[in-house]
Design a protein around this motif. Structure first.
Motif, short mmCIF file in Angstrom:
data_model
loop_
_atom_site.label_atom_id
_atom_site.label_comp_id
_atom_site.label_asym_id
_atom_site.label_seq_id
_atom_site.Cartn_x
_atom_site.Cartn_y
_atom_site.Cartn_z
N ASP A 8 -18.50 31.05 24.31
CA ASP A 8 -19.80 31.72 24.22
C ASP A 8 -20.67 31.16 25.34
OD1 ASP A 8 -22.38 32.56 23.58
OD2 ASP A 8 -22.38 31.70 21.57
N SER A 16 -30.94 37.86 23.90
CA SER A 16 -29.76 38.42 23.24
C SER A 16 -28.83 37.32 22.73
CB SER A 16 -28.99 39.34 24.21
OG SER A 16 -29.78 40.45 24.55
N GLN A 19 -30.38 35.97 19.59
CA GLN A 19 -30.26 36.96 18.52
C GLN A 19 -28.84 36.97 17.95
OE1 GLN A 19 -32.83 38.48 17.22
NE2 GLN A 19 -31.63 39.60 15.72
N MET A 20 -27.84 36.89 18.82
CA MET A 20 -26.44 36.86 18.36
C MET A 20 -26.21 35.65 17.46
SD MET A 20 -24.68 39.48 19.45
CE MET A 20 -22.97 38.99 19.47
N THR A 23 -27.78 36.36 14.02
CA THR A 23 -27.28 37.49 13.24
C THR A 23 -25.76 37.57 13.25
OG1 THR A 23 -27.56 38.98 15.13
CG2 THR A 23 -29.39 38.85 13.58
N THR A 24 -25.21 38.05 14.32
CA THR A 24 -23.77 38.35 14.39
C THR A 24 -22.91 37.14 14.06
OG1 THR A 24 -24.23 40.04 16.05
CG2 THR A 24 -21.94 39.27 15.88
N PHE A 25 -23.20 36.00 14.67
CA PHE A 25 -22.34 34.83 14.46
C PHE A 25 -22.56 34.16 13.10
CE2 PHE A 25 -22.18 34.75 19.25
CZ PHE A 25 -20.90 35.28 19.31
N LYS A 26 -23.54 34.64 12.33
CA LYS A 26 -23.74 34.16 10.96
C LYS A 26 -23.10 35.10 9.94
CE LYS A 26 -27.66 31.23 11.67
NZ LYS A 26 -27.25 29.90 11.53
N ASP A 27 -22.69 36.27 10.40
CA ASP A 27 -22.06 37.26 9.53
C ASP A 27 -20.72 36.73 9.01
OD1 ASP A 27 -19.98 39.71 9.43
OD2 ASP A 27 -21.98 40.40 8.83
N VAL A 30 -17.57 38.12 10.73
CA VAL A 30 -17.40 37.61 12.09
C VAL A 30 -16.92 36.16 12.03
CG1 VAL A 30 -18.58 37.05 14.26
CG2 VAL A 30 -19.09 39.19 13.06
N LYS A 31 -17.54 35.37 11.16
CA LYS A 31 -17.12 33.97 11.01
C LYS A 31 -15.65 33.89 10.61
CE LYS A 31 -20.21 31.01 9.31
NZ LYS A 31 -21.24 30.44 8.45
N TYR A 67 -18.93 36.57 26.54
CA TYR A 67 -17.95 36.02 25.61
C TYR A 67 -16.57 36.12 26.25
CZ TYR A 67 -22.00 36.69 22.74
OH TYR A 67 -23.28 36.67 22.26
#
Length: 77
Positions: A8, A16, A19-20, A23-27, A30-31, A67
């Motif tokens: 990363d 951005s 924000q990732m 949000t996204t990396f805490k999903d 995704v984890k 990424y």
């Protein structure tokens, strides 16, 4: 370790990127998808610094976030 690597490339000034992380990396999905990866955070605070630029250029990064996924070599037969 034989695991794939997830890099990363980010910076504190990159909205951005932040924000990732929030949000996204805490999903949970995704984890779970990244569980089998070795995760590396490459802080590219100054993308034009020679050391940072060399890494970003090597991977063809044109901006942040970037990424990168590195797969381990296939086992020899």
């Amino acid at each position: 370790s034989g695991k794939p690597v997830f890099i990363d490339s980010w910076a504190t000034w990159c909205k951005s990127c932040l924000q990732m992380d929030k949000t996204t990396f805490k999903d949970a999905e995704v984890k779970a998808a990244l569980d089998d990866y070795v995760k590396v955070k490459f802080q590219a605070e100054n993308p034009s610094a020679p050391e940072t630029k060399a890494v970003l250029d090597y991977f063809g990064a044109v901006g942040l976030p970037t990424y990168i996924v590195l797969q381990p070599p296939a086992p020899e037969r």
